[in-house]
Design an enzyme around this catalytic site. Structure first.
Site, PDB file in Angstrom:
ATOM      1  N   TYR A  57      39.919  32.569  33.247  1.00  0.00           N
ATOM      2  CA  TYR A  57      41.094  31.913  33.839  1.00  0.00           C
ATOM      3  C   TYR A  57      41.444  30.643  33.040  1.00  0.00           C
ATOM      4  O   TYR A  57      41.620  29.567  33.609  1.00  0.00           O
ATOM      5  CB  TYR A  57      40.849  31.524  35.302  1.00  0.00           C
ATOM      6  N   GLU A  73      42.083  35.194  30.000  1.00  0.00           N
ATOM      7  CA  GLU A  73      43.128  34.865  30.976  1.00  0.00           C
ATOM      8  C   GLU A  73      44.056  36.064  31.009  1.00  0.00           C
ATOM      9  O   GLU A  73      44.183  36.762  30.009  1.00  0.00           O
ATOM     10  CB  GLU A  73      43.813  33.579  30.452  1.00  0.00           C
ATOM     11  N   ASP A 124      37.948  28.971  36.583  1.00  0.00           N
ATOM     12  CA  ASP A 124      38.959  28.148  37.261  1.00  0.00           C
ATOM     13  C   ASP A 124      39.974  29.098  37.902  1.00  0.00           C
ATOM     14  O   ASP A 124      41.110  29.215  37.440  1.00  0.00           O
ATOM     15  CB  ASP A 124      39.625  27.226  36.221  1.00  0.00           C
ATOM     16  N   CYS A 179      40.641  25.271  43.319  1.00  0.00           N
ATOM     17  CA  CYS A 179      41.746  24.578  43.993  1.00  0.00           C
ATOM     18  C   CYS A 179      41.746  24.943  45.470  1.00  0.00           C
ATOM     19  O   CYS A 179      42.706  24.668  46.178  1.00  0.00           O
ATOM     20  CB  CYS A 179      43.073  24.931  43.327  1.00  0.00           C
ATOM     21  N   GLU A 237      40.926  19.588  45.074  1.00  0.00           N
ATOM     22  CA  GLU A 237      40.402  20.309  43.910  1.00  0.00           C
ATOM     23  C   GLU A 237      38.920  19.944  43.775  1.00  0.00           C
ATOM     24  O   GLU A 237      38.541  18.792  44.024  1.00  0.00           O
ATOM     25  CB  GLU A 237      41.169  19.845  42.664  1.00  0.00           C
TER      26      GLU A 237
HETATM   27  C1  LIG Z   1      44.144  27.561  38.506  1.00  0.00           C
HETATM   28  S1  LIG Z   1      44.798  28.260  37.033  1.00  0.00           S
HETATM   29  C2  LIG Z   1      43.746  27.543  35.826  1.00  0.00           C
HETATM   30  C3  LIG Z   1      44.284  27.544  34.433  1.00  0.00           C
HETATM   31  C4  LIG Z   1      43.555  26.624  33.428  1.00  0.00           C
HETATM   32  N1  LIG Z   1      42.131  26.634  33.608  1.00  0.00           N
HETATM   33  C5  LIG Z   1      44.081  25.220  33.515  1.00  0.00           C
HETATM   34  O1  LIG Z   1      43.466  24.349  34.126  1.00  0.00           O
HETATM   35  O2  LIG Z   1      45.180  24.973  32.972  1.00  0.00           O
HETATM   36  C6  LIG Z   1      44.283  29.911  37.190  1.00  0.00           C
HETATM   37  C7  LIG Z   1      44.647  30.781  36.007  1.00  0.00           C
HETATM   38  O3  LIG Z   1      44.125  32.087  36.273  1.00  0.00           O
HETATM   39  C8  LIG Z   1      45.040  33.057  35.785  1.00  0.00           C
HETATM   40  N2  LIG Z   1      44.754  34.289  36.539  1.00  0.00           N
HETATM   41  C9  LIG Z   1      45.176  34.651  37.770  1.00  0.00           C
HETATM   42  N3  LIG Z   1      44.626  35.812  38.143  1.00  0.00           N
HETATM   43  C10 LIG Z   1      43.820  36.203  37.114  1.00  0.00           C
HETATM   44  C11 LIG Z   1      42.992  37.334  36.890  1.00  0.00           C
HETATM   45  N4  LIG Z   1      42.847  38.291  37.820  1.00  0.00           N
HETATM   46  N5  LIG Z   1      42.316  37.410  35.737  1.00  0.00           N
HETATM   47  C12 LIG Z   1      42.426  36.446  34.789  1.00  0.00           C
HETATM   48  N6  LIG Z   1      43.217  35.346  34.942  1.00  0.00           N
HETATM   49  C13 LIG Z   1      43.902  35.234  36.089  1.00  0.00           C
HETATM   50  C14 LIG Z   1      46.406  32.433  36.001  1.00  0.00           C
HETATM   51  O4  LIG Z   1      47.361  32.975  35.127  1.00  0.00           O
HETATM   52  C15 LIG Z   1      46.123  30.952  35.733  1.00  0.00           C
HETATM   53  O5  LIG Z   1      46.380  30.619  34.399  1.00  0.00           O
END
Ligand SMILES: C[S@@+](CC[C@H](N)C(=O)[O-])C[C@H]1O[C@@H](n2cnc3c(N)ncnc32)[C@H](O)[C@@H]1O
Length: 334
Positions: A191, A212, A272, A297, A329
């Site tokens: 993520y 991601e 994350d 979060c 968070e």
């Molecule tokens: C809370 S954000 C964190 C992003 C990064 N760590 C940051 O702080 O900028 C969660 C991320 O998980 C990705 N995401 C959502 N579902 C996912 C999945 N099933 N597998 C991989 N990534 C995923 C989203 O696109 C998003 O970028």
């Protein structure tokens, strides 16, 4: 009981470790803000707890400064106003992206008046969106400069990707992680978004493998890796479950063809996830790692996952990213 006391009380059922608490300024903290547009004004897309204070004071000052000018321009033009229902802002600290979202197709006439906004408002980049349509009047990507540990990192983002929403707490979250880090070798990050943690943490690890599922985030991260001349990060678009399958050799992916997974000696996994928390596959994958960093979060799914992970909390920071709301968070070393 306020949200911090409530969470600390719940946390005490899991650990005796005292959390470090980081507070945000009450105004000017949001690096991203979404507004509705109705009756010639901005309306806040209200959060589930409906407890926003004066909504115009929440966005970062660089957004606040251009909001009145943008509103006047919109209200002067029938073309800009008609069928406009949402305006999203995000800032690098100086440059702002303003995305105007419509229930109509955007034609030449709209482009003409949007160009006038672009030229007359300083530090704005205007994007128009409607169903299956995007019109970029200014640059689509903005560059956040993250100063940290006597270095600075350039991180590209745009209006389609996640980026840390609290302008002030973001660098404190990175510092918290680096202060707690012990014996880093290689990092597996799930993520990773467009690299908000990947890029600043890369200097602390020998190599980083980051995944991601959002293709826009991965494209931006690849560009930022080049911008920062970093050579120890590899990133691939894989979902959480795909990453778990690939590492368990249950599935092969063409996207991994040029990556030598055998060369990694992971000391840490960093996750994350979105509010829903970790999938069962990610929980199982995490169990194979000596050290885990969990950024959450959603304290509710975080506590649920702690039980499933069967890990102890070694240290934990609570970051009040959205003061005046019920959100918190958490960054935990497990
Ligand atoms: C809370 S954000 C964190 C992003 C990064 N760590 C940051 O702080 O900028 C969660 C991320 O998980 C990705 N995401 C959502 N579902 C996912 C999945 N099933 N597998 C991989 N990534 C995923 C989203 O696109 C998003 O970028």
């Amino acid at each position: 009981m306020n949200k911090l006391s409530k969470f600390c009380k719940e946390l005490s059922n899991f650990t005796k470790i005292k959390p470090e608490i980081y507070l945000s300024p009450a105004t000017g903290y949001r690096a991203r803000a979404e507004f509705g547009f109705s009756k010639s004004s901005y309306t806040m897309v209200v959060d589930e707890d409906k407890k926003y204070m004066d909504k115009s004071s929440i966005p970062h000052t660089s957004i606040q400064q251009l909001m009145p000018n943008l509103l006047s321009k919109i209200n002067e033009s029938e073309t800009l106003q008609k069928k406009l229902f949402q305006i999203n802002f995000r800032t690098s600290g100086t440059k702002c992206l303003a995305t105007l979202i419509y229930h109509k197709q955007l034609k030449e006439e709209w482009i003409h008046v949007a160009k006038d906004i672009q030229e007359s408002i300083k530090n704005i980049s205007v994007i128009g969106r409607s169903k299956k349509q995007k019109v970029s009047i200014g640059p689509e990507d903005i560059e956040v400069v993250c100063n940290f540990d006597n270095s600075s990192f350039r991180i590209l983002q745009n209006d389609l990707v996640f980026f840390q929403p609290n302008f002030y707490l973001y660098s404190l979250m990175i510092s918290f992680i680096t202060q707690q880090l012990q014996e880093p070798n290689d990092l597996l990050e799930l993520y990773c978004g467009c690299g908000g943690f990947t890029l600043p943490l890369a200097s602390k690890f020998k190599k980083v493998f980051a995944t991601e599922n959002n293709r826009h985030s991965i494209r931006l991260l690849k560009e930022s890796i080049k911008l920062n001349n970093l050579s120890n990060i590899e990133t691939v678009r894989l979902s959480d479950n795909e990453t778990a399958s690939a590492l368990a050799n249950k599935r092969t992916f063409r996207r991994l063809e040029n990556i030598n997974m055998q060369s990694y000696q992971f000391s840490h996994i960093l996750v994350d996830p979105p509010r829903a928390g970790l999938s069962d596959e990610t929980i199982n994958l995490s169990k194979q790692f000596k050290n885990m960093i969990y950024i959450s979060c959603n304290p509710e799914t975080f506590l649920r996952d702690i039980v499933k992970l069967e890990r102890n909390i070694k240290s934990i920071g609570i970051f009040d990213q959205f003061t005046n709301t019920q959100h918190l968070e958490v960054v935990a070393f497990l």
